[in-house]
Design a protein around this motif. Structure first.
Motif, PDB file in Angstrom:
ATOM      1  N   GLU A  14       0.827  -1.203   0.000  1.00  0.00           N
ATOM      2  CA  GLU A  14       0.000   0.000   0.000  1.00  0.00           C
ATOM      3  C   GLU A  14       0.861   1.252   0.000  1.00  0.00           C
ATOM      4  O   GLU A  14       1.832   1.352   0.760  1.00  0.00           O
ATOM      5  N   THR A  15       0.510   2.184  -0.841  1.00  0.00           N
ATOM      6  CA  THR A  15       1.164   3.478  -0.824  1.00  0.00           C
ATOM      7  C   THR A  15       0.191   4.509  -1.400  1.00  0.00           C
ATOM      8  O   THR A  15      -0.977   4.196  -1.668  1.00  0.00           O
ATOM      9  N   HIS A  16       0.670   5.723  -1.564  1.00  0.00           N
ATOM     10  CA  HIS A  16      -0.163   6.805  -2.070  1.00  0.00           C
ATOM     11  C   HIS A  16       0.783   7.858  -2.638  1.00  0.00           C
ATOM     12  O   HIS A  16       1.899   8.006  -2.140  1.00  0.00           O
ATOM     13  N   PRO A  17       0.373   8.585  -3.682  1.00  0.00           N
ATOM     14  CA  PRO A  17       1.282   9.592  -4.257  1.00  0.00           C
ATOM     15  C   PRO A  17       1.913  10.509  -3.215  1.00  0.00           C
ATOM     16  O   PRO A  17       3.063  10.937  -3.393  1.00  0.00           O
ATOM     17  N   ASP A  56      13.821  -1.161  -7.658  1.00  0.00           N
ATOM     18  CA  ASP A  56      13.618  -2.390  -6.886  1.00  0.00           C
ATOM     19  C   ASP A  56      12.110  -2.549  -6.679  1.00  0.00           C
ATOM     20  O   ASP A  56      11.314  -1.815  -7.294  1.00  0.00           O
ATOM     21  N   LEU A  57      11.727  -3.488  -5.849  1.00  0.00           N
ATOM     22  CA  LEU A  57      10.300  -3.740  -5.659  1.00  0.00           C
ATOM     23  C   LEU A  57       9.561  -2.499  -5.168  1.00  0.00           C
ATOM     24  O   LEU A  57       8.438  -2.225  -5.593  1.00  0.00           O
ATOM     25  N   GLY A  58      10.212  -1.732  -4.294  1.00  0.00           N
ATOM     26  CA  GLY A  58       9.567  -0.536  -3.755  1.00  0.00           C
ATOM     27  C   GLY A  58       9.160   0.436  -4.850  1.00  0.00           C
ATOM     28  O   GLY A  58       8.085   1.056  -4.787  1.00  0.00           O
ATOM     29  N   VAL A  59      10.009   0.585  -5.854  1.00  0.00           N
ATOM     30  CA  VAL A  59       9.682   1.476  -6.969  1.00  0.00           C
ATOM     31  C   VAL A  59       8.485   0.925  -7.736  1.00  0.00           C
ATOM     32  O   VAL A  59       7.557   1.652  -8.101  1.00  0.00           O
ATOM     33  N   ASP A  60       8.495  -0.379  -7.955  1.00  0.00           N
ATOM     34  CA  ASP A  60       7.409  -0.945  -8.748  1.00  0.00           C
ATOM     35  C   ASP A  60       6.085  -0.925  -8.001  1.00  0.00           C
ATOM     36  O   ASP A  60       5.021  -0.833  -8.620  1.00  0.00           O
ATOM     37  N   ALA A 251      -6.869   3.680   1.926  1.00  0.00           N
ATOM     38  CA  ALA A 251      -5.947   2.594   2.271  1.00  0.00           C
ATOM     39  C   ALA A 251      -6.719   1.411   2.843  1.00  0.00           C
ATOM     40  O   ALA A 251      -7.745   1.585   3.497  1.00  0.00           O
ATOM     41  N   LEU A 252      -6.227   0.208   2.569  1.00  0.00           N
ATOM     42  CA  LEU A 252      -6.895  -0.996   3.067  1.00  0.00           C
ATOM     43  C   LEU A 252      -6.534  -1.237   4.533  1.00  0.00           C
ATOM     44  O   LEU A 252      -7.361  -1.705   5.307  1.00  0.00           O
ATOM     45  N   GLN A 253      -5.294  -0.958   4.852  1.00  0.00           N
ATOM     46  CA  GLN A 253      -4.789  -1.082   6.226  1.00  0.00           C
ATOM     47  C   GLN A 253      -5.239  -2.342   6.954  1.00  0.00           C
ATOM     48  O   GLN A 253      -5.933  -2.263   7.988  1.00  0.00           O
ATOM     49  N   PRO A 254      -4.858  -3.479   6.446  1.00  0.00           N
ATOM     50  CA  PRO A 254      -5.232  -4.717   7.143  1.00  0.00           C
ATOM     51  C   PRO A 254      -4.479  -4.841   8.465  1.00  0.00           C
ATOM     52  O   PRO A 254      -3.412  -4.254   8.641  1.00  0.00           O
ATOM     53  N   GLU A 255      -5.057  -5.582   9.363  1.00  0.00           N
ATOM     54  CA  GLU A 255      -4.315  -5.974  10.579  1.00  0.00           C
ATOM     55  C   GLU A 255      -3.530  -7.228  10.233  1.00  0.00           C
ATOM     56  O   GLU A 255      -4.090  -8.214   9.770  1.00  0.00           O
ATOM     57  N   GLU A 256      -2.231  -7.182  10.450  1.00  0.00           N
ATOM     58  CA  GLU A 256      -1.403  -8.325  10.065  1.00  0.00           C
ATOM     59  C   GLU A 256      -0.566  -8.791  11.256  1.00  0.00           C
ATOM     60  O   GLU A 256       0.067  -8.001  11.931  1.00  0.00           O
TER      61      GLU A 256
END
Lengths: 547, 547
Positions: A14-17, A56-60, A251-256
């Motif tokens: 999850e991210t946001h601009p 890397d994955l973070g960029v994608d 955001a979905l913000q699941p509890e994990e």
């Protein structure tokens, strides 16, 4: 090295601009721009520096987020320019030091995710009226050229130094394996002998030769580049889709935690001892009618929210729970709710918002198809595998169904082609490839079906009554999780997509398999392999046997 | 282990029914029978015992020979029964101990060769009017079921114990990778969830269930089995092709040493230091007209002899010279001879013998396509790359052409579809996939073409004048042989077959790639891998990460 990465904290997708580190998303009426400006020290994991707009994955994850938000939050956009915010370089591709220090599983999952993001760019271009155009205002090499290959058009600056290249073979002893080779000859239809030359030219191809070989769609000198590309993007965008008004994706913000990931509608239970997980989707008790402007339903609308959650859960399963080998797919609720939803959506397909939600559902089902884990659908008391949700049964490697009153499945119009697989066929057509007449009959079937009939019709795999049920499912689970995980991955990739092949199945099936093979070979990853020694003074030493 | 097998004496691919150790070939009018009766101590290499009709490369060389001789020596045959000469077992597949002690390269090459033999069975069924039917008079497991999958029909004895099975996953942690998985869902179109169950059932499926799942075409009780299968084979054979009269295929008997393999028309020069080979085909000075019965030309007819030699040379390159990474393709002679031959063959396609020779040429070109070595066609002074022989240019990864008077290429009707690739298209259509109009224009081009024009038309890759020629070719060669061999294999497999996929490209491209991957993984071949420990008391230990 192999173990370190999974010991790090779980990846969040999850991210946001507002939180992007590496991308800037700019929207101006019908035109959007995604600027790659990758932060060198912003890697998702420690141990490498993201120089020269390498990713890397973070960029994608940010790129995938941008593509998704453009569809839902900025649906008026008609064309998207992907370009670089750094001087002289568009992108130098996946970061090699990141690859060099990653486990095999991480490399494979990372490549699959970037491939899916690129497929989503092509999906937006083809189905959402958002055409992606790459403006290569500098060097585009490796994955930095594979990304523009996923765009509908690409233009290269003609400055005597900026080239496109796929230098994986000469530099790294691996493949341009995230779609590159396939898109080169199957999408751009570059002649195979020219492609052969191109992928061995570490310095790449630039200028008019790049156009002549079909590697780019045009070149412009530096002085005119920005203007010319902008003009082309505006031309393609036209007026965009002013009638569409976006919604906000919260955001979905699941509890994990170690045992579960809990979303609003989706619940992922992890049994690490048995190496299985249970993915349960619970239906709401009722659903609103679709209003005149479907978008008024917003991000809370059940199918949108539930499939965003499902998509997110699949990603977490892949990256954060690599030892889980088997996933049970379950549903809970009243299946009339789904049938009603399907009918509503079918009647309103022309509404951009309904259309986008259906596309998201399609892409999420494909994520299941491309996930290297086994899926068993469990059709038991209280389940709701009807219509759209019956696709989960079709996507599963096997489906078990309890033979008991009240346990039924039911098909809807949504099973007849709304959610094509990568091979271009519906899951129903693929399932009954040997009997197209039966496939058609099943596609038209609208009555609820109990376990014995479902088994007879081939709609599920195994029906069992309550005496046998527990043993039947338990034994199959225990057996499954004890097979060699590699052989299961290769087997599932081979039998999930019968029938025609497309560029997409070629990328996920063939190219990926070759890359995975090479990612294991000492010539790439051994102590003297090319990938291991990249950036170091030593030259790689190869075993010259051609295999 | 890895090194031992190449140190053994070179493999010869020549044999004859009189010398078979493992097969019996019986021909009775329109019906032939291939009996598998594999000699336990007759392995091609030391270290394993061929129990239970399990096979190694030596067995498959005999099978390939039988299929070839049936076409040329017994063309009247209309149906071929493949069955076992041993009690209670049809075949238990590839010998596991042989696989366990083989190098990765050997395993991969062995599987490729058996795949090609199976494809030749399907080719004979489809194009030569010789339908293969498998009579499973006992257990058929692993490769022992993959072989019947290549037959048009298969029948299983219903004796309460004989089952068909693909137990590779449960027993060995590898795939049913020599066509098995693909033929299951793409040829027999077995439902994917049933296929999933089937390939995890070590004990397999027998009797009526095997019929219901589509795994076999019928079952007969022991008492009626032989008679019923024989009746079916006779029914399919009908009268066969009594108008066809066979020829004898004499042995090629090349002279072979470390530096060369010399046949009548084909000459293979090996440069082990540079890891390159040169394959030269020399044309005769003249060719006879095709007589009323083309078969009167016999095995000495140039195209038959030359392509049998070429085929044999490719096999030796693969198995006996694994370190050769690059093969230069050359021709010598007057190219009018080829054009004349092509015209003659085109006019007499309906003659079974001409037809068979064309099919052999087609299969041999495919062997090139599927060979894990790079090919450069060298079009220089004295070369004869016209018509059929221009296919070698099209099959090459690159073609270099000398820009000099007298150096020309020329197309013929044979380039327009007589020799389809595995993807079902002609090499010309595949080459110009992005410009079908140009492909059609080139297919119709009949004038000779010099180097500069050929480059412009895309018929070759690189034209060079005599000043640049030596450097151009030498540098490309040196560069090629210094790349990682694995990345070249994966690259070539990915770009040689653009366009549509078929069952054949799926087998050679996708399934093979997955199997190669798994053949590298510790879960299969590590010290505690399933393949390594097969037949030993220890249980395998797996890394449970799903990748």
């Amino acid at each position: 090295m192999e173990a370190t990465q999974t010991a790090l904290e779980p990846v969040s997708f999850e991210t946001h601009p507002d939180h992007y580190k590496h991308l800037r998303l700019e929207v101006d009426g019908p035109v959007a721009k995604i600027l790659l400006d990758i932060q060198e020290d912003g890697g998702l994991r420690p141990g490498y520096v993201l120089k020269l707009n390498s990713y890397d994955l973070g960029v994608d994850i940010e790129l995938a987020d941008a593509v998704q938000r453009l569809r839902f939050e900025h649906p008026q956009v008609g064309a998207v320019l992907v370009t670089s915010g750094q001087e002289g370089v568009f992108s130098s591709g996946a970061n090699i030091f990141m690859l060099g220090c990653s486990s095999h599983a991480w490399k494979v999952n990372f490549c699959k995710y970037t491939n899916e993001t690129r497929a989503s760019i092509e999906d937006a271009t083809e189905h959402s009226g958002q055409t992606y155009i790459a403006g290569l205002n500098g060097v585009a090499s490796g994955g930095g050229y594979e990304l523009p290959l996923a765009c509908a058009e690409m233009y290269l600056v003609d400055d005597r130094r900026s080239a496109v290249s796929l230098p994986e073979i000469p530099y790294l002893g691996v493949l341009p394996g995230t779609g590159g080779l396939t898109r080169l000859v199957d999408k751009r239809k570059v002649r195979r002998d020219l492609a052969d030359v191109f992928v061995t030219l570490a310095e790449g191809v630039k200028g008019k030769r790049a156009v002549k070989w079909g590697l780019v769609d045009g070149v412009f000198p530096t002085s005119r580049f920005e203007e010319a590309v902008q003009a082309r993007v505006e031309e393609v965008a036209g007026k965009g889709h002013p009638e569409r008004q976006g919604i906000f994706l919260d955001a979905l913000q699941p509890e994990e935690n170690d045992k579960e990931v809990r979303y609003r509608h989706v619940h992922l239970d992890l049994d690490t001892a048995l190496r299985t997980a249970t993915l349960t989707i619970t239906l709401p008790d009722s659903l609103p009618d679709i209003p005149a402007q479907a978008r008024d339903l917003g991000a809370d609308w059940f199918p949108l929210r539930a499939f965003r959650e499902l998509d997110d859960a699949i990603m977490r399963l892949r990256f954060n729970h690599p030892q889980i080998g088997l996933v049970l797919l379950k549903t809970r609720g009243n299946q009339d709710i789904i049938l009603q939803l399907d009918a509503q959506m079918d009647a309103r397909r022309e509404d951009w918002f309904v259309h986008e939600v259906l596309l998201l559902m399609k892409r999420t089902f494909k994520r299941l198809d491309y996930t290297a884990k086994s899926f068993f659908a469990i059709v038991d008391q209280g389940s709701a595998f009807a219509g759209s949700f019956y696709e989960l049964v079709l996507a599963a490697d096997r489906a078990f169904m309890l033979d008991e009153d009240g346990v039924q499945i039911q098909l809807s119009v949504m099973n007849a082609g709304t959610f094509p697989m990568g091979n271009g066929l519906s899951r129903l057509a693929t399932r009954f490839l040997g009997d197209p007449e039966h496939a058609q009959k099943m596609a038209a079937l609208r009555s609820p079906v109990g376990a014995m009939e479902a088994e007879e019709l081939g709609l599920i795999t195994i029906a069992a009554d309550d005496i046998d049920w527990d043993d039947e499912v338990r034994l199959a689970m225990e057996e499954r999780v004890n097979f060699s995980p590699d052989s299961l991955t290769g087997m599932e990739a081979s039998i999930r997509f019968a029938g025609p092949e497309t560029m997409e199945t070629k990328i996920f099936g063939r190219l990926t398999a070759w890359q995975n093979w090479i990612f294991q070979r000492p010539n790439a990853v051994g102590p003297k392999g090319a990938l291991s020694l990249y950036g170091r003074p030593e030259s790689p030493e190869f075993d010259w046997n051609r295999t």
